[in-house]
Every structure is written in structure tokens, then in C-alpha cells.
Enzyme design. Sequence first.
Site, short mmCIF file in Angstrom:
data_model
loop_
_atom_site.label_atom_id
_atom_site.label_comp_id
_atom_site.label_asym_id
_atom_site.label_seq_id
_atom_site.Cartn_x
_atom_site.Cartn_y
_atom_site.Cartn_z
N TYR A 136 41.71 45.89 30.03
CA TYR A 136 40.35 46.36 30.26
C TYR A 136 39.35 45.20 30.32
CZ TYR A 136 42.14 51.02 29.14
OH TYR A 136 42.85 52.19 29.14
N LYS A 186 55.30 46.87 23.71
CA LYS A 186 56.35 46.90 24.74
C LYS A 186 56.97 45.51 24.81
CE LYS A 186 58.52 49.28 27.98
NZ LYS A 186 59.50 50.31 27.59
N ASP A 218 56.81 53.73 25.02
CA ASP A 218 57.39 54.92 25.65
C ASP A 218 58.08 55.80 24.62
OD1 ASP A 218 59.12 52.78 25.35
OD2 ASP A 218 60.20 53.11 27.23
N ASP A 242 44.66 53.85 24.17
CA ASP A 242 43.90 54.80 24.96
C ASP A 242 44.76 56.01 25.32
OD1 ASP A 242 42.02 56.03 26.57
OD2 ASP A 242 41.85 54.40 28.00
N ASP A 246 44.84 60.03 23.27
CA ASP A 246 44.57 61.26 24.02
C ASP A 246 45.75 62.22 23.92
OD1 ASP A 246 42.10 60.37 24.72
OD2 ASP A 246 42.48 60.19 26.86
#
Length: 347
Positions: A136, A186, A218, A242, A246
Site C-alpha cells: 500500500y 508467506k 493461505d 486487510d 474482513d
Amino acid sequence: MLIALLPGDGIGPEVIAEARRVLDALAIPGLTFEEAPVGGAAYKASGHPLPQATLDLAKRADAILFGAVGDPDCDSLERHLRPEQAILGLRKELSLFANLRPATLFKELADASALRPEVATQIDMVIVRELNGDVYFGEKGMRTTKDGKREGYDVMSYNEDEVRRIARVGFETARARRGKLCSVDKANVLETSQLWRDVVIETHAEYPDVELSHMYVDNAAMQLVRNPGQFDVIVTGNLFGDILSDQASMCAGSIGMLPSASLDANQKGLYEPIHGSAPDIAGQGKANPLATILSAAMMLRYSLGQAEIADKIDAAVATALANGARSADLGGTMTTTQMGDAVLAAL
């Protein structure tokens, strides 16, 4: 204690109004409010999503209560003028690097979760998300390849100091809860994540009383729906946080139920519901204000030293739900104002 109210776009003004009603009803000595435009509303008024006057207010305030930003009318603007740049700008200018997103299922909402009730009722976690780095805030742009094709790029990067400071927030949060921290990365394919994992392991030496585990993102996404009860505190980067936060919101019943805190090193914070501006229902009285009301409780707890009053708000929300208060996202028909009324009645 000055609170900056930044309602923003869409349903932002509606949910902020209900949180303000709750705070007013508590009559906290010395608590004052000042409101300013932000996001698409600010762009339409002054040509920028984060006007200097709004930023100055945010810097002066002891805490910020934020609604939501996002306006379809602004989708065609250059990226630096889009409403979403306001929240990114506030995070950067105020050094709000640590995002805390609690995900707890109110037992009254077990039937609202996307998970089976016996799985959903296990949910009680905090996701600690780094806010000032990752893709970001990395170098980004559009370029043309040698064969004339368009190519977009966003650089993911963290330095060890950035990782260490968010890791400490994760460890401290876990220490204050059940003493378990899961670091999500990751590292099997990303060098950024390998550094992340190395630094988290190094920082663990400062917190021998906290149990540390690691999980690829994942797998973490899968485990959130398979066995959410295994998680106490999750610490992760900006992008992964993020997405996972959610996902956790739907496991906990509705995105309209989850608050968040974005903190600097001194506990000054910006508090907001994790949902967006929902322009499709703006102005219709359908928005669920509970996430914003719970965000106000987090504001009292973390930035203003009013933990007992924060507990009263949390208890009032639970009571309102126990008494049957349900907005549309929870399968009910109550309006935004009626949901606020239910919390006020419980207070």
C-alpha cells in the site's frame, strides 16, 4: 479531551451520529467534539480528500472517530484525489502503524455467522495489522514493457524496525489476553515475509511468556473458517491483515459489527468501523451503527483512559442484541436510529 469527528462518505455520517449520541448520553467530563469533512465529501467541498484543516484537527485532537470514505462519483479521479487516500494520508501523517481489529462473536448472533454455530461461537481473537508499509505504501506505478504492453507494479517491502515495532504490539496484546500469538506471513515464497518471520522470532526473546506460532496466509484463511477458536492474537502485514480481518468479520456475524483502532506509538488513535461507505444504502437508515459504537468504546479504552465507561458501552451493545435488536445485515428490520436507541436504552 478533544475528539475529531470525521464522518466521511456514504453511511459514515449516519453511523457516526449514533456513536455521538451514545457518547453524549454518557456525559463524560471534559469530552468535546469538533467535526470536519474527509474523503469524497471533502473533495467535493474543497478539491482534496484530506484538506489541511481536517489534517490539522486530527493532529490537535486526542483521538479521532472516523466514519467511512468512498464515493462512486470520485472513481474516475486521479488516484491521489480519490476518497480512500484520506485514510491512507491520516495513517501516514499521524504515524498510525498498528491496527487492532477484535473479532468476537456475540453469542446472540451465532445464527448470523456464515459458519456453523458450534464453530462460530469459538471466535474470540484480535488481529494486529501493520498499517504503514507493504504494497500500500511501496513504490507503485504504471509502465510499458519492451513489447509495448501496459504493466502495473506495486512493491512490497518492510524493514526490520517496522516489523519489530508491530511484533511488539502483537506480543503485548497477546500477553494481555490468553498469551498466544500467531504470526501470519508467506515466507515460503516472499523475501519480505522471510524477513518478517526472522524478526518476529528475534523479538519473541523479549516475551518468553507468550506462545508464538507461525502460519502461511493461505492456511490462516482456511483455519479462520475451519477452527477459529485456535487463534488468540494474529499479527500480520498490511495486505494480509486487510484481507484476513474482513474475513474474520463475516465469521463473527457481520462486517457491521467489527470495530477497529489504528494507533501510534503513544496510543493516540483513529477509531473506525471496518465496513466501507456502502453508497448503495446511504441515506436509507439501513446501516448497522454497532461497529462504530464499539469503535467509540475502543477509543475510550485505548486513547482516553476510560476503560470502565468502555465496558459499559460493550455491555449495552450485548444487551441490545440480547433484547432482539437487529439491523438488516443481521437479518432484522431495525433502522440505524432504532439500533442506536436500543443501545441507549440498555445504557
